[in-house]
Structures are given as structure tokens and as C-alpha cells.
Write a protein that holds these residues in place. Structure first.
Motif, PDB file in Angstrom:
ATOM      1  N   TYR A   1       9.966  -0.344  -0.259  1.00  0.00           N
ATOM      2  CA  TYR A   1       8.787  -1.061   0.218  1.00  0.00           C
ATOM      3  C   TYR A   1       8.708  -2.451  -0.403  1.00  0.00           C
ATOM      4  O   TYR A   1       8.314  -3.415   0.256  1.00  0.00           O
ATOM      5  CB  TYR A   1       7.519  -0.267  -0.077  1.00  0.00           C
ATOM      6  CG  TYR A   1       7.457   1.057   0.661  1.00  0.00           C
ATOM      7  CD1 TYR A   1       7.635   1.112   2.037  1.00  0.00           C
ATOM      8  CD2 TYR A   1       7.238   2.249  -0.017  1.00  0.00           C
ATOM      9  CE1 TYR A   1       7.586   2.310   2.718  1.00  0.00           C
ATOM     10  CE2 TYR A   1       7.185   3.455   0.657  1.00  0.00           C
ATOM     11  CZ  TYR A   1       7.357   3.479   2.020  1.00  0.00           C
ATOM     12  OH  TYR A   1       7.308   4.670   2.698  1.00  0.00           O
TER      13      TYR A   1
ATOM     14  N   ARG B   1       9.354   3.441  -3.547  1.00  0.00           N
ATOM     15  CA  ARG B   1       8.741   2.182  -3.949  1.00  0.00           C
ATOM     16  C   ARG B   1       9.702   0.987  -3.867  1.00  0.00           C
ATOM     17  O   ARG B   1       9.316  -0.065  -3.352  1.00  0.00           O
ATOM     18  CB  ARG B   1       8.169   2.326  -5.363  1.00  0.00           C
ATOM     19  CG  ARG B   1       7.333   1.155  -5.794  1.00  0.00           C
ATOM     20  CD  ARG B   1       6.642   1.443  -7.086  1.00  0.00           C
ATOM     21  NE  ARG B   1       5.524   2.355  -6.816  1.00  0.00           N
ATOM     22  CZ  ARG B   1       4.782   2.900  -7.753  1.00  0.00           C
ATOM     23  NH1 ARG B   1       5.026   2.681  -9.017  1.00  0.00           N
ATOM     24  NH2 ARG B   1       3.782   3.693  -7.430  1.00  0.00           N
TER      25      ARG B   1
ATOM     26  N   ILE C   1       2.372   1.859  -3.370  1.00  0.00           N
ATOM     27  CA  ILE C   1       1.430   2.469  -4.323  1.00  0.00           C
ATOM     28  C   ILE C   1       1.349   3.980  -4.095  1.00  0.00           C
ATOM     29  O   ILE C   1       1.327   4.768  -5.042  1.00  0.00           O
ATOM     30  CB  ILE C   1       0.039   1.823  -4.187  1.00  0.00           C
ATOM     31  CG1 ILE C   1       0.097   0.375  -4.703  1.00  0.00           C
ATOM     32  CG2 ILE C   1      -1.021   2.610  -4.947  1.00  0.00           C
ATOM     33  CD1 ILE C   1      -1.141  -0.436  -4.404  1.00  0.00           C
ATOM     34  N   LEU C   2       1.333   4.389  -2.830  1.00  0.00           N
ATOM     35  CA  LEU C   2       1.176   5.803  -2.509  1.00  0.00           C
ATOM     36  C   LEU C   2       2.455   6.618  -2.689  1.00  0.00           C
ATOM     37  O   LEU C   2       2.407   7.761  -3.130  1.00  0.00           O
ATOM     38  CB  LEU C   2       0.693   5.952  -1.060  1.00  0.00           C
ATOM     39  CG  LEU C   2      -0.688   5.377  -0.762  1.00  0.00           C
ATOM     40  CD1 LEU C   2      -0.981   5.470   0.731  1.00  0.00           C
ATOM     41  CD2 LEU C   2      -1.750   6.110  -1.560  1.00  0.00           C
ATOM     42  N   ASP C   3       3.591   6.053  -2.331  1.00  0.00           N
ATOM     43  CA  ASP C   3       4.855   6.780  -2.330  1.00  0.00           C
ATOM     44  C   ASP C   3       5.765   6.233  -3.431  1.00  0.00           C
ATOM     45  O   ASP C   3       6.464   5.244  -3.242  1.00  0.00           O
ATOM     46  CB  ASP C   3       5.524   6.654  -0.964  1.00  0.00           C
ATOM     47  CG  ASP C   3       6.756   7.518  -0.831  1.00  0.00           C
ATOM     48  OD1 ASP C   3       7.015   8.350  -1.714  1.00  0.00           O
ATOM     49  OD2 ASP C   3       7.455   7.360   0.189  1.00  0.00           O
ATOM     50  N   LYS C   4       5.746   6.886  -4.582  1.00  0.00           N
ATOM     51  CA  LYS C   4       6.496   6.386  -5.733  1.00  0.00           C
ATOM     52  C   LYS C   4       8.007   6.538  -5.577  1.00  0.00           C
ATOM     53  O   LYS C   4       8.768   5.772  -6.135  1.00  0.00           O
ATOM     54  CB  LYS C   4       6.037   7.094  -7.006  1.00  0.00           C
ATOM     55  CG  LYS C   4       4.619   6.749  -7.379  1.00  0.00           C
ATOM     56  CD  LYS C   4       4.192   7.435  -8.643  1.00  0.00           C
ATOM     57  CE  LYS C   4       2.757   7.067  -8.957  1.00  0.00           C
ATOM     58  NZ  LYS C   4       2.267   7.684 -10.171  1.00  0.00           N
TER      59      LYS C   4
ATOM     60  N   SER D   1       0.830  -1.210   0.000  1.00  0.00           N
ATOM     61  CA  SER D   1       0.000   0.000   0.000  1.00  0.00           C
ATOM     62  C   SER D   1       0.862   1.257   0.000  1.00  0.00           C
ATOM     63  O   SER D   1       0.588   2.212  -0.730  1.00  0.00           O
ATOM     64  CB  SER D   1      -0.914   0.018   1.225  1.00  0.00           C
ATOM     65  OG  SER D   1      -1.770  -1.091   1.218  1.00  0.00           O
ATOM     66  N   LEU D   2       1.904   1.248   0.820  1.00  0.00           N
ATOM     67  CA  LEU D   2       2.806   2.394   0.834  1.00  0.00           C
ATOM     68  C   LEU D   2       3.564   2.528  -0.491  1.00  0.00           C
ATOM     69  O   LEU D   2       3.844   3.646  -0.937  1.00  0.00           O
ATOM     70  CB  LEU D   2       3.791   2.275   1.995  1.00  0.00           C
ATOM     71  CG  LEU D   2       3.191   2.496   3.379  1.00  0.00           C
ATOM     72  CD1 LEU D   2       4.200   2.138   4.460  1.00  0.00           C
ATOM     73  CD2 LEU D   2       2.722   3.931   3.535  1.00  0.00           C
TER      74      LEU D   2
END
Length: 70
Positions: A39, A36, A30-33, A27-28
Motif C-alpha cells: 500500500y 502494508r 493502517i488496517l492490513d499490517k 487507510s488500507l
């Protein structure tokens, strides 16, 4: 005996922790490119640890069965 209780305890605790860790990391990602790759690395390590612990648990169960059959 206590080893058997430890295996049962970790068998019941590890899957929910693994699911939370992997879904949170993805999820992180997806939000923080920008972060990435970090994560995805966290998710890979978590899944690798889970497979490794399942393999070790399976090996210990096989060893216990062979010890009991002798």
C-alpha cells in the motif's frame, strides 16, 4: 487548442483522484499490517506520478510562453 483543453481537464481531474488513491492506500495500510509495504508503494507511485505530471505541465506552459513571445 485541444492540447490546452487536455491540460485543463487533467489539471481538474487529477488532484481528487490522487487524494482518493493516497488516502485509500494509507487507510488500507493502517488496517492490513501484512500488506502494508504494498500500500505504501502504491501511494509513492501515485505521488511520484502527480509530481511528474505537474512538472511536465509546467514545462509545457513555459514552452508555450516562449513560443508565443517569438
Amino acid at each position: 487548442m485541444s492540447n490546452k483543453k487536455n491540460i485543463t481537464l487533467w489539471g481538474g481531474v487529477l488532484p481528487p483522484i490522487l487524494i482518493i488513491l493516497v488516502t485509500g492506500s494509507l487507510s488500507l495500510a493502517i488496517l492490513d499490517k501484512e500488506n502494508r509495504p504494498a500500500y505504501f508503494d502504491i501511494a509513492k507511485v501515485a505521488v511520484g506520478y502527480a509530481f511528474g505530471s505537474m512538472r511536465l505541465q509546467g514545462n509545457s506552459n513555459d514552452t508555450e510562453k516562449s513560443d508565443n513571445s517569438n
